[in-house]
Design a protein around this motif. Structure first.
Motif, mmCIF file in Angstrom:
data_model
loop_
_atom_site.group_PDB
_atom_site.id
_atom_site.type_symbol
_atom_site.label_atom_id
_atom_site.label_comp_id
_atom_site.label_asym_id
_atom_site.label_seq_id
_atom_site.Cartn_x
_atom_site.Cartn_y
_atom_site.Cartn_z
ATOM 1 N N MET A 1 11.424 -7.655 -9.900
ATOM 2 C CA MET A 1 10.684 -6.415 -9.690
ATOM 3 C C MET A 1 11.521 -5.429 -8.885
ATOM 4 S SD MET A 1 6.806 -7.766 -8.866
ATOM 5 C CE MET A 1 6.238 -6.063 -8.803
ATOM 6 N N GLN A 2 11.306 -4.157 -9.141
ATOM 7 C CA GLN A 2 12.011 -3.111 -8.429
ATOM 8 C C GLN A 2 11.272 -2.778 -7.127
ATOM 9 O OE1 GLN A 2 14.996 -1.720 -9.357
ATOM 10 N NE2 GLN A 2 14.944 -3.307 -10.939
ATOM 11 N N PRO A 3 12.012 -2.469 -6.051
ATOM 12 C CA PRO A 3 11.349 -2.083 -4.797
ATOM 13 C C PRO A 3 10.635 -0.750 -4.957
ATOM 14 C CG PRO A 3 13.724 -1.767 -4.647
ATOM 15 C CD PRO A 3 13.473 -2.499 -5.934
ATOM 16 N N PHE A 4 9.579 -0.563 -4.207
ATOM 17 C CA PHE A 4 8.848 0.696 -4.240
ATOM 18 C C PHE A 4 8.184 0.905 -2.891
ATOM 19 C CE2 PHE A 4 5.939 -2.565 -5.735
ATOM 20 C CZ PHE A 4 4.755 -2.283 -5.073
ATOM 21 N N SER A 5 7.714 2.119 -2.663
ATOM 22 C CA SER A 5 7.058 2.466 -1.402
ATOM 23 C C SER A 5 5.571 2.695 -1.632
ATOM 24 C CB SER A 5 7.683 3.731 -0.791
ATOM 25 O OG SER A 5 9.048 3.530 -0.498
ATOM 26 N N ILE A 6 4.766 2.296 -0.649
ATOM 27 C CA ILE A 6 3.334 2.545 -0.639
ATOM 28 C C ILE A 6 3.010 3.418 0.573
ATOM 29 C CG2 ILE A 6 1.057 1.518 -0.268
ATOM 30 C CD1 ILE A 6 1.864 0.947 -3.015
ATOM 31 N N ARG A 7 2.257 4.457 0.356
ATOM 32 C CA ARG A 7 1.817 5.336 1.453
ATOM 33 C C ARG A 7 0.309 5.200 1.601
ATOM 34 N NH1 ARG A 7 -0.002 10.838 1.719
ATOM 35 N NH2 ARG A 7 0.516 11.835 3.717
ATOM 36 N N VAL A 8 -0.122 4.846 2.799
ATOM 37 C CA VAL A 8 -1.547 4.709 3.081
ATOM 38 C C VAL A 8 -1.941 5.765 4.110
ATOM 39 C CG1 VAL A 8 -3.388 3.192 3.871
ATOM 40 C CG2 VAL A 8 -1.443 2.227 2.631
ATOM 41 N N PHE A 9 -2.829 6.648 3.726
ATOM 42 C CA PHE A 9 -3.307 7.715 4.597
ATOM 43 C C PHE A 9 -4.720 7.385 5.063
ATOM 44 C CE2 PHE A 9 -5.499 11.985 4.770
ATOM 45 C CZ PHE A 9 -5.010 12.323 6.030
ATOM 46 N N LEU A 10 -4.971 7.516 6.362
ATOM 47 C CA LEU A 10 -6.286 7.240 6.948
ATOM 48 C C LEU A 10 -6.916 8.561 7.386
ATOM 49 C CD1 LEU A 10 -5.192 4.252 9.259
ATOM 50 C CD2 LEU A 10 -5.887 4.170 6.853
ATOM 51 N N PRO A 11 -7.737 9.188 6.544
ATOM 52 C CA PRO A 11 -8.278 10.517 6.867
ATOM 53 C C PRO A 11 -9.092 10.561 8.155
ATOM 54 C CG PRO A 11 -8.601 10.018 4.548
ATOM 55 C CD PRO A 11 -8.147 8.757 5.196
ATOM 56 N N ASP A 12 -9.796 9.466 8.476
ATOM 57 C CA ASP A 12 -10.608 9.467 9.691
ATOM 58 C C ASP A 12 -9.940 8.718 10.840
ATOM 59 O OD1 ASP A 12 -10.868 6.864 8.858
ATOM 60 O OD2 ASP A 12 -13.014 6.974 8.417
ATOM 61 N N GLY A 13 -8.693 8.264 10.622
ATOM 62 C CA GLY A 13 -7.960 7.596 11.683
ATOM 63 C C GLY A 13 -8.360 6.161 11.936
ATOM 64 N N ARG A 14 -9.239 5.601 11.121
ATOM 65 C CA ARG A 14 -9.702 4.226 11.324
ATOM 66 C C ARG A 14 -9.055 3.307 10.287
ATOM 67 N NH1 ARG A 14 -16.095 4.543 11.298
ATOM 68 N NH2 ARG A 14 -15.635 6.031 9.614
ATOM 69 N N PRO A 15 -8.356 2.261 10.731
ATOM 70 C CA PRO A 15 -7.672 1.364 9.778
ATOM 71 C C PRO A 15 -8.601 0.716 8.766
ATOM 72 C CG PRO A 15 -6.878 0.993 12.016
ATOM 73 C CD PRO A 15 -8.062 1.906 12.123
ATOM 74 N N ASN A 16 -9.853 0.458 9.143
ATOM 75 C CA ASN A 16 -10.801 -0.179 8.230
ATOM 76 C C ASN A 16 -11.763 0.814 7.602
ATOM 77 O OD1 ASN A 16 -9.792 -2.806 8.697
ATOM 78 N ND2 ASN A 16 -10.952 -2.927 10.606
ATOM 79 N N GLY A 17 -11.477 2.098 7.762
ATOM 80 C CA GLY A 17 -12.316 3.129 7.166
ATOM 81 C C GLY A 17 -11.794 3.542 5.807
ATOM 82 N N LEU A 18 -11.875 4.828 5.525
ATOM 83 C CA LEU A 18 -11.376 5.347 4.252
ATOM 84 C C LEU A 18 -9.857 5.294 4.231
ATOM 85 C CD1 LEU A 18 -11.808 6.907 1.569
ATOM 86 C CD2 LEU A 18 -11.717 9.021 2.927
#
Length: 282
Positions: A1-18
């Motif tokens: 598999m080729q390497p790739f990047s994942i970007r995770v944005f937390l709109p409300d600043g909570r890791p377990n939120g959106l």
């Protein structure tokens, strides 16, 4: 598999939120959220688009998670309906195209393919009452939908959903291990996801009182799904199957409490624990 990047944005600043999940060089976007947040976030622009989604939650009578795969165009009314009518789910993962390139046929294809994969992997309990059929797509649309699916499948494990992952084949450096009981024998190997028991491996038919209820439930789930069948006074695996750990795999096979680090051995008689200690230089 080729390497790739994942970007995770937390709109409300909570890791377990959106969580808004994007992958490099992909027009898709994942929206992951806990059920209680739906009423607060349902007016986001993403929910006005066509989407395929997966609802996930625990099952009281099963070791395996329960999932529901669906599609909506737009997706918001479908999620609102499930919020009112489906009790099992605790989180949802939706996928949309940021460039609005997904149409109704695309998301119907994605829904059907995810159901097919879930049924084949047998790592969940599927809440869908029927299996959706793939729509008729042109050759180019089919290629686009399958490409979108391939990217989705790389994102699911990142957000903790492994129910669409089939057992990976052993690599050239993989050590094949064996487990033997009084009446059974089995083969398997470690993988990134846990431990793979190889098709054709055997498990005892009867259970010992030391077996945990969750592991007994998993044995029942495997039998009911057809991942194992009864044959000649024992159980036999009909497919490669991924367990969370070597110990869960060993306990299911032996029908009793088991330490997989000790029970699984290579062809020289070394336990998995000894192999790992040797590799670590201990």
């Amino acid at each position: 598999m080729q390497p790739f990047s994942i970007r995770v944005f937390l709109p409300d600043g909570r890791p377990n939120g959106l969580r808004i999940v994007e992958r490099s060089n992909w027009t898709g976007c994942g929206i992951v959220f806990p059920r209680p947040l739906l009423t607060a976030i349902k007016h986001r622009a993403e929910f006005s688009l066509p989407a395929v989604y997966v609802l996930t939650g625990p099952t009281e009578e099963s070791y395996l998670p329960t999932i529901y795969v669906g599609e909506g165009d737009p997706v918001r009314p479908r999620l609102e309906s499930h919020f009112s009518r489906k009790d099992f789910w605790t989180s949802a993962t939706c996928f949309v195209a940021k460039d609005s390139s997904l149409n109704k046929a695309h998301i119907q294809h994605l829904e059907a393919r995810l159901v097919e994969l879930a049924l084949a992997c047998r790592r969940s309990r599927l809440d869908n009452q029927c299996c959706p059929q793939r729509p008729a797509l042109s050759e180019s649309d089919h290629a686009d939908a399958e490409s979108f699916l391939a990217h989705m499948l790389t994102v699911f494990p990142v957000v903790g959903i492994n129910v669409f992952e089939s057992a990976p084949g052993p690599q050239s450096e993989t050590t094949i291990l064996s487990l033997r009981g009084r009446t059974i024998q089995a083969s398997g190997y470690e993988c990134d996801d846990g431990f793979v028991v190889v098709s054709g491996s055997e498990a005892v038919l009867d259970e010992n009182p030391s077996l945990r209820k969750t592991q007994s439930d998993l044995r029942r789930d495997l039998f009911e799904s057809g991942a194992v069948i009864s044959e000649g006074g024992r159980l036999r695996f009909t497919q490669d199957y991924v367990f969370n750990s070597p110990s869960v795999a060993a306990a299911v096979l032996l029908g009793r409490s088991a330490n997989g680090r000790i029970e699984w051995q290579d062809n020289l008689g070394r336990t998995l624990k000894q192999i790992q200690q040797s590799a670590a230089g201990e």
